[in-house]
Scaffold this motif. Structure first.
Motif, PDB file in Angstrom:
ATOM      1  N   GLU A 175      13.269   3.559  -9.955  1.00 18.63           N
ATOM      2  CA  GLU A 175      12.819   4.339 -11.113  1.00 18.63           C
ATOM      3  C   GLU A 175      11.318   4.608 -11.036  1.00 18.63           C
ATOM      4  O   GLU A 175      10.842   5.693 -11.366  1.00 18.63           O
ATOM      5  N   ARG A 176      10.578   3.617 -10.588  1.00 19.01           N
ATOM      6  CA  ARG A 176       9.130   3.786 -10.449  1.00 19.01           C
ATOM      7  C   ARG A 176       8.810   4.838  -9.396  1.00 19.01           C
ATOM      8  O   ARG A 176       7.932   5.690  -9.597  1.00 19.01           O
ATOM      9  N   ALA A 177       9.515   4.828  -8.273  1.00 18.32           N
ATOM     10  CA  ALA A 177       9.294   5.813  -7.210  1.00 18.32           C
ATOM     11  C   ALA A 177       9.602   7.227  -7.704  1.00 18.32           C
ATOM     12  O   ALA A 177       8.843   8.164  -7.441  1.00 18.32           O
ATOM     13  N   ARG A 178      10.709   7.384  -8.425  1.00 17.41           N
ATOM     14  CA  ARG A 178      11.056   8.710  -8.969  1.00 17.41           C
ATOM     15  C   ARG A 178       9.993   9.185  -9.964  1.00 17.41           C
ATOM     16  O   ARG A 178       9.598  10.348  -9.961  1.00 17.41           O
ATOM     17  N   SER A 179       9.527   8.271 -10.804  1.00 16.15           N
ATOM     18  CA  SER A 179       8.489   8.615 -11.768  1.00 16.15           C
ATOM     19  C   SER A 179       7.197   9.024 -11.062  1.00 16.15           C
ATOM     20  O   SER A 179       6.544   9.994 -11.455  1.00 16.15           O
ATOM     21  N   ALA A 180       6.835   8.306 -10.024  1.00 15.46           N
ATOM     22  CA  ALA A 180       5.609   8.610  -9.269  1.00 15.46           C
ATOM     23  C   ALA A 180       5.706   9.982  -8.610  1.00 15.46           C
ATOM     24  O   ALA A 180       4.750  10.770  -8.654  1.00 15.46           O
ATOM     25  N   TYR A 181       6.846  10.284  -8.017  1.00 11.10           N
ATOM     26  CA  TYR A 181       7.029  11.584  -7.352  1.00 11.10           C
ATOM     27  C   TYR A 181       6.976  12.715  -8.379  1.00 11.10           C
ATOM     28  O   TYR A 181       6.316  13.732  -8.167  1.00 11.10           O
ATOM     29  N   ARG A 182       7.652  12.528  -9.496  1.00 14.72           N
ATOM     30  CA  ARG A 182       7.651  13.543 -10.560  1.00 14.72           C
ATOM     31  C   ARG A 182       6.212  13.767 -11.060  1.00 14.72           C
ATOM     32  O   ARG A 182       5.776  14.908 -11.232  1.00 14.72           O
ATOM     33  N   PHE A 183       5.473  12.684 -11.259  1.00 13.09           N
ATOM     34  CA  PHE A 183       4.079  12.787 -11.690  1.00 13.09           C
ATOM     35  C   PHE A 183       3.250  13.547 -10.649  1.00 13.09           C
ATOM     36  O   PHE A 183       2.501  14.468 -10.989  1.00 13.09           O
TER      37      PHE A 183
ATOM     38  N   ALA B 259      -3.136  13.235  -8.900  1.00 13.35           N
ATOM     39  CA  ALA B 259      -1.756  13.590  -8.565  1.00 13.35           C
ATOM     40  C   ALA B 259      -1.709  14.417  -7.288  1.00 13.35           C
ATOM     41  O   ALA B 259      -0.889  14.160  -6.397  1.00 13.35           O
ATOM     42  N   LYS B 260      -2.584  15.388  -7.179  1.00 13.33           N
ATOM     43  CA  LYS B 260      -2.610  16.246  -5.988  1.00 13.33           C
ATOM     44  C   LYS B 260      -2.940  15.436  -4.733  1.00 13.33           C
ATOM     45  O   LYS B 260      -2.363  15.646  -3.679  1.00 13.33           O
ATOM     46  N   ARG B 261      -3.882  14.499  -4.862  1.00 15.88           N
ATOM     47  CA  ARG B 261      -4.259  13.649  -3.724  1.00 15.88           C
ATOM     48  C   ARG B 261      -3.088  12.773  -3.292  1.00 15.88           C
ATOM     49  O   ARG B 261      -2.814  12.616  -2.111  1.00 15.88           O
ATOM     50  N   CYS B 262      -2.358  12.217  -4.248  1.00 15.66           N
ATOM     51  CA  CYS B 262      -1.235  11.338  -3.923  1.00 15.66           C
ATOM     52  C   CYS B 262      -0.069  12.112  -3.315  1.00 15.66           C
ATOM     53  O   CYS B 262       0.610  11.603  -2.434  1.00 15.66           O
ATOM     54  N   LEU B 263       0.157  13.336  -3.773  1.00 17.75           N
ATOM     55  CA  LEU B 263       1.235  14.155  -3.209  1.00 17.75           C
ATOM     56  C   LEU B 263       0.859  14.657  -1.823  1.00 17.75           C
ATOM     57  O   LEU B 263       1.679  14.661  -0.910  1.00 17.75           O
TER      58      LEU B 263
ATOM     59  N   PHE C 237      10.836  14.153  -1.357  1.00 18.28           N
ATOM     60  CA  PHE C 237      10.709  12.801  -1.894  1.00 18.28           C
ATOM     61  C   PHE C 237      10.484  11.801  -0.756  1.00 18.28           C
ATOM     62  O   PHE C 237       9.624  10.928  -0.845  1.00 18.28           O
ATOM     63  N   ALA C 238      11.235  11.947   0.335  1.00 20.48           N
ATOM     64  CA  ALA C 238      11.097  11.033   1.475  1.00 20.48           C
ATOM     65  C   ALA C 238       9.690  11.114   2.075  1.00 20.48           C
ATOM     66  O   ALA C 238       9.090  10.084   2.399  1.00 20.48           O
ATOM     67  N   GLN C 239       9.156  12.319   2.216  1.00 14.71           N
ATOM     68  CA  GLN C 239       7.801  12.468   2.755  1.00 14.71           C
ATOM     69  C   GLN C 239       6.773  11.830   1.820  1.00 14.71           C
ATOM     70  O   GLN C 239       5.814  11.210   2.266  1.00 14.71           O
ATOM     71  N   PHE C 240       6.979  11.988   0.526  1.00 17.20           N
ATOM     72  CA  PHE C 240       6.076  11.380  -0.458  1.00 17.20           C
ATOM     73  C   PHE C 240       6.068   9.861  -0.308  1.00 17.20           C
ATOM     74  O   PHE C 240       5.018   9.227  -0.320  1.00 17.20           O
ATOM     75  N   LEU C 241       7.252   9.266  -0.161  1.00 17.36           N
ATOM     76  CA  LEU C 241       7.348   7.813  -0.054  1.00 17.36           C
ATOM     77  C   LEU C 241       6.696   7.264   1.212  1.00 17.36           C
ATOM     78  O   LEU C 241       6.318   6.098   1.258  1.00 17.36           O
ATOM     79  N   GLU C 242       6.558   8.094   2.232  1.00 16.84           N
ATOM     80  CA  GLU C 242       5.917   7.665   3.484  1.00 16.84           C
ATOM     81  C   GLU C 242       4.399   7.587   3.357  1.00 16.84           C
ATOM     82  O   GLU C 242       3.734   6.978   4.181  1.00 16.84           O
ATOM     83  N   ARG C 243       3.853   8.199   2.330  1.00 19.86           N
ATOM     84  CA  ARG C 243       2.397   8.206   2.132  1.00 19.86           C
ATOM     85  C   ARG C 243       1.933   6.857   1.582  1.00 19.86           C
ATOM     86  O   ARG C 243       2.669   6.188   0.876  1.00 19.86           O
TER      87      ARG C 243
ATOM     88  N   THR D 219       2.453   5.051  -4.320  1.00 21.18           N
ATOM     89  CA  THR D 219       3.545   4.627  -3.436  1.00 21.18           C
ATOM     90  C   THR D 219       3.448   3.173  -2.993  1.00 21.18           C
ATOM     91  O   THR D 219       4.394   2.648  -2.413  1.00 21.18           O
ATOM     92  N   ARG D 220       2.330   2.542  -3.253  1.00 17.68           N
ATOM     93  CA  ARG D 220       2.211   1.125  -2.886  1.00 17.68           C
ATOM     94  C   ARG D 220       3.183   0.296  -3.720  1.00 17.68           C
ATOM     95  O   ARG D 220       3.348   0.544  -4.915  1.00 17.68           O
ATOM     96  N   PRO D 221       3.801  -0.708  -3.113  1.00 12.76           N
ATOM     97  CA  PRO D 221       4.752  -1.538  -3.868  1.00 12.76           C
ATOM     98  C   PRO D 221       4.042  -2.336  -4.965  1.00 12.76           C
ATOM     99  O   PRO D 221       2.838  -2.598  -4.893  1.00 12.76           O
ATOM    100  N   GLN D 222       4.796  -2.707  -5.957  1.00 10.27           N
ATOM    101  CA  GLN D 222       4.241  -3.487  -7.060  1.00 10.27           C
ATOM    102  C   GLN D 222       3.639  -4.798  -6.568  1.00 10.27           C
ATOM    103  O   GLN D 222       2.640  -5.280  -7.112  1.00 10.27           O
ATOM    104  N   SER D 223       4.215  -5.351  -5.520  1.00 15.75           N
ATOM    105  CA  SER D 223       3.687  -6.604  -4.967  1.00 15.75           C
ATOM    106  C   SER D 223       2.261  -6.429  -4.446  1.00 15.75           C
ATOM    107  O   SER D 223       1.492  -7.389  -4.411  1.00 15.75           O
TER     108      SER D 223
END
Length: 105
Positions: free
Chosen positions: A43-51, A60-64, A70-76, A81-85
């Motif tokens: 849910e957090r990943a989907r929210s981040a991508y939508r944002f 937002a533009k820098r993070c995108l 979506f897959a390309q976004f998650l690779e950044r 995209t950093r994990p909560q940990s």
């Protein structure tokens, strides 16, 4: 209590409601005692991508970046995209779940 704000976990809204500083910092950069909110990773990943896709801020533009999917976004590697940990790199005294915040409070 010092609040650890993890991007896309509702923590900015919570901090605003409580009159707290709005700054995303790692737990190790915040003195204890610490409190944080975690969210289901998907849910957090989907929210981040939508944002990143819909918000007009430079953040937002820098993070995108040039991600088209979506897959390309998650690779950044960025604050969205950093994990909560990554944000919770030190002991947290109170950990709340986004999905059950009303019950948590």
């Amino acid at each position: 209590m010092n609040f650890i704000l993890i991007p896309r976990n509702g923590s900015t809204s919570i901090a605003s409601a409580l009159g707290l500083l709005h700054e995303h910092r790692r737990a190790s950069d915040v003195p204890g005692p610490r409190v944080a909110v975690v969210r289901h990773p998907a849910e957090r990943a989907r929210s981040a991508y939508r944002f990143a896709r819909t918000h007009h801020s430079s953040r937002a533009k820098r993070c995108l970046g040039d991600a088209r999917t979506f897959a390309q976004f998650l690779e950044r590697d960025n604050e969205l995209t950093r994990p909560q940990s990554w944000w919770l790199d030190a002991e947290v005294d109170l950990l709340l779940r986004f999905e059950t915040l009303p019950e948590e409070f």
